[in-house]
Design a protein around this motif. Structure first.
Motif, short mmCIF file in Angstrom:
data_model
loop_
_atom_site.label_atom_id
_atom_site.label_comp_id
_atom_site.label_asym_id
_atom_site.label_seq_id
_atom_site.Cartn_x
_atom_site.Cartn_y
_atom_site.Cartn_z
N LYS A 106 -7.36 2.99 2.45
CA LYS A 106 -6.39 2.68 3.22
C LYS A 106 -7.03 1.79 4.25
N LYS A 107 -7.91 2.04 4.51
CA LYS A 107 -8.73 1.35 5.81
C LYS A 107 -9.45 0.24 5.27
N PHE A 124 0.33 -7.21 4.99
CA PHE A 124 0.41 -5.85 3.95
C PHE A 124 1.47 -4.97 4.62
N ILE A 157 3.30 -0.84 4.23
CA ILE A 157 3.11 0.45 3.79
C ILE A 157 4.66 0.71 3.30
N CYS A 203 -7.21 -7.23 4.59
CA CYS A 203 -6.25 -7.79 4.90
C CYS A 203 -6.06 -8.49 6.25
N LYS A 204 -6.38 -7.77 7.26
CA LYS A 204 -6.30 -8.08 8.81
C LYS A 204 -7.47 -9.46 8.97
N VAL A 227 0.80 -1.19 -0.02
CA VAL A 227 -0.18 -0.13 0.22
C VAL A 227 0.86 1.41 -0.07
N THR A 285 -6.69 -2.58 4.19
CA THR A 285 -5.96 -3.10 5.38
C THR A 285 -6.77 -3.79 6.36
N ASP A 286 -8.19 -3.31 6.39
CA ASP A 286 -9.09 -4.06 7.21
C ASP A 286 -9.43 -5.50 6.51
#
Length: 99
Positions: free
Chosen positions: A48-49, A62, A64, A55-56, A39, A52-53
């Motif tokens: 981004k949220k 992930f 940055i 991915c989690k 990212v 990344t959410d």
């Protein structure tokens, strides 16, 4: 050393082991195809949220990385804020180069 991970992203892209675009990346995360998501540091907060959410939730690593210009230049496309690596070998190598 920072430049070599960009070279690996370029190789992965040319080997067709990357996915680009927010919707495609989210779909690849959900289908467990993505092995690593990169990212850009200057991505919008909502995008981004979202990435990344996902991915989690699906336990996809992930990172940055540099800004969108650097990431886009590595794959030869313009204005790319995220890249999903679909190959485990490329993902491991990029992770090791990122430290």
């Amino acid at each position: 050393m920072r430049n070599s991970y960009l070279n690996m992203i370029g190789l992965a892209y040319r080997a067709r082991k990357c996915s680009l675009g927010e919707e495609t990346i989210v779909k690849d995360i959900q289908q467990k195809k993505a092995k690593l998501v990169l990212v850009a540091s200057d991505i919008g907060p909502q995008t981004k949220k979202k990435i990344t959410d996902k991915c989690k939730t699906y336990k996809v690593p992930f990172e940055i990385v540099d800004d969108r210009e650097t990431l886009s230049h590595a794959i030869g496309k313009s204005q790319r804020v995220a890249v999903a690596i679909l190959d485990a070998g490329f993902a491991e190598k990029i992770k090791s180069l990122l430290g």
